[in-house]
Motif scaffolding. Sequence first.
Motif, PDB file in Angstrom:
ATOM      1  N   ARG A  36      -3.766  69.795  33.850  1.00 10.81           N
ATOM      2  CA  ARG A  36      -4.291  69.319  35.598  1.00 10.81           C
ATOM      3  C   ARG A  36      -4.268  71.054  35.658  1.00 10.81           C
ATOM      4  NH1 ARG A  36      -5.973  64.634  37.807  1.00 10.81           N
ATOM      5  NH2 ARG A  36      -5.556  63.500  35.874  1.00 10.81           N
ATOM      6  N   ARG A 101      -2.739  74.091  24.184  1.00 14.51           N
ATOM      7  CA  ARG A 101      -1.535  72.802  24.155  1.00 14.51           C
ATOM      8  C   ARG A 101      -0.976  73.795  23.426  1.00 14.51           C
ATOM      9  NH1 ARG A 101      -4.012  67.700  25.024  1.00 14.51           N
ATOM     10  NH2 ARG A 101      -1.977  66.851  24.459  1.00 14.51           N
ATOM     11  N   ARG A 122       0.230  62.254  25.800  1.00 16.60           N
ATOM     12  CA  ARG A 122      -0.843  61.393  24.915  1.00 16.60           C
ATOM     13  C   ARG A 122       0.659  62.203  23.690  1.00 16.60           C
ATOM     14  NH1 ARG A 122      -1.950  61.410  29.466  1.00 16.60           N
ATOM     15  NH2 ARG A 122      -4.096  60.934  30.318  1.00 16.60           N
ATOM     16  N   ASP A 123       1.530  63.037  23.836  1.00 11.29           N
ATOM     17  CA  ASP A 123       1.314  64.332  22.369  1.00 11.29           C
ATOM     18  C   ASP A 123       3.217  63.814  22.082  1.00 11.29           C
ATOM     19  OD1 ASP A 123       1.658  65.762  24.264  1.00 11.29           O
ATOM     20  OD2 ASP A 123       1.037  67.523  22.771  1.00 11.29           O
ATOM     21  N   ARG A 179     -10.410  64.469  19.990  1.00  5.74           N
ATOM     22  CA  ARG A 179      -9.919  65.313  19.584  1.00  5.74           C
ATOM     23  C   ARG A 179      -9.208  65.957  18.316  1.00  5.74           C
ATOM     24  NH1 ARG A 179      -6.154  65.807  24.678  1.00  5.74           N
ATOM     25  NH2 ARG A 179      -4.151  64.967  23.046  1.00  5.74           N
TER      26      ARG A 179
HETATM   27  O1   DC Z   1      -2.216  61.988  32.216  1.00  4.59           O
HETATM   28  P1   DC Z   1      -2.729  62.464  32.953  1.00  4.59           P
HETATM   29  O2   DC Z   1      -4.237  61.726  33.127  1.00  4.59           O
HETATM   30  O3   DC Z   1      -1.990  63.368  34.386  1.00  4.59           O
HETATM   31  O4   DC Z   1      -3.514  63.923  31.877  1.00  4.59           O
HETATM   32  C1   DC Z   1      -4.520  64.838  32.022  1.00  4.59           C
HETATM   33  C2   DC Z   1      -4.924  65.497  31.041  1.00  4.59           C
HETATM   34  O5   DC Z   1      -4.828  65.651  30.259  1.00  4.59           O
HETATM   35  C3   DC Z   1      -5.692  64.497  30.129  1.00  4.59           C
HETATM   36  O6   DC Z   1      -7.224  64.070  29.630  1.00  4.59           O
HETATM   37  C4   DC Z   1      -4.987  63.529  29.077  1.00  4.59           C
HETATM   38  C5   DC Z   1      -4.781  65.599  28.650  1.00  4.59           C
HETATM   39  N1   DC Z   1      -2.994  65.433  28.421  1.00  4.59           N
HETATM   40  C6   DC Z   1      -2.834  65.666  26.978  1.00  4.59           C
HETATM   41  O7   DC Z   1      -3.244  65.814  26.595  1.00  4.59           O
HETATM   42  N2   DC Z   1      -1.600  65.761  26.709  1.00  4.59           N
HETATM   43  C7   DC Z   1      -0.456  65.629  27.578  1.00  4.59           C
HETATM   44  N3   DC Z   1       0.507  65.871  26.585  1.00  4.59           N
HETATM   45  C8   DC Z   1      -0.574  65.649  29.000  1.00  4.59           C
HETATM   46  C9   DC Z   1      -1.929  64.933  29.244  1.00  4.59           C
END
Ligand code: DC
Length: 219
Positions: A36, A101, A122-123, A179
Amino acid sequence: MIVTIDGPAGSGKSTAARRLAERLGFRFLDTGAMYRAVALACVRAGVDPEDRPAAVEVARRVRLTLQEGHILLDGQDVSEAIRTAEASVAASRVAVIAGVRDAMVELQRQTADGLDIVTEGRDQGTIVFPQAECKFFLTAAPDERARRRQRELERKGTTHSFDEILAQILDRDQRDASRDVAPLRAAEDAIHLDTSMLDPDEVVAVMESTVRARQSTSA
Ligand code: DC
């Protein structure tokens, strides 16, 4: 010890991760806040995430500091500014860029180095910390996730229709899961928790007892 918590938006990750870290006395790493903040830096610099090389340049150039639940972007506290609906959309757009990333993964590993940490994103269990001792994957029904988001927005004084919020959540899920780089998925050794019918205390209680059991077997 590294504890990873992955899952879609609204699955209860953030609350669970923060409280679990508190209870265990571990450091907490909010990796969504990092994406973010990069998105916000792009917006402020007038960089469209479609311009991938420029977005990667921003991700490499910015200085992100995570301290006690706050995130600083080049020294300025942006903890509130990154939580708008616009920042959410922009974050999910920069998060599809491999170079962005790479920069975030490097920073996350550096931040965790040598520490006891609860990290959420997420990862985290799949790509960033595949060696983590304890991994969780949280889910919740889309309707319930939309309700939680609606309540959160209401607390901040903005009203949006339930249908609009649900559509945004489904759209963001689709982008995060489809993605090419690091799509949202559970690690093979992750413990799955459906939080639809659980309150945050119940989620944290399950996690804490699992982590403590692992700590005592590895001690
Ligand atoms: O968890 P969040 O809603 O604050 O995450 C914001 C965006 O970042 C969301 O679209 C997913 C992405 N994100 C990601 O791709 N990998 C992560 N480790 C954390 C968040």
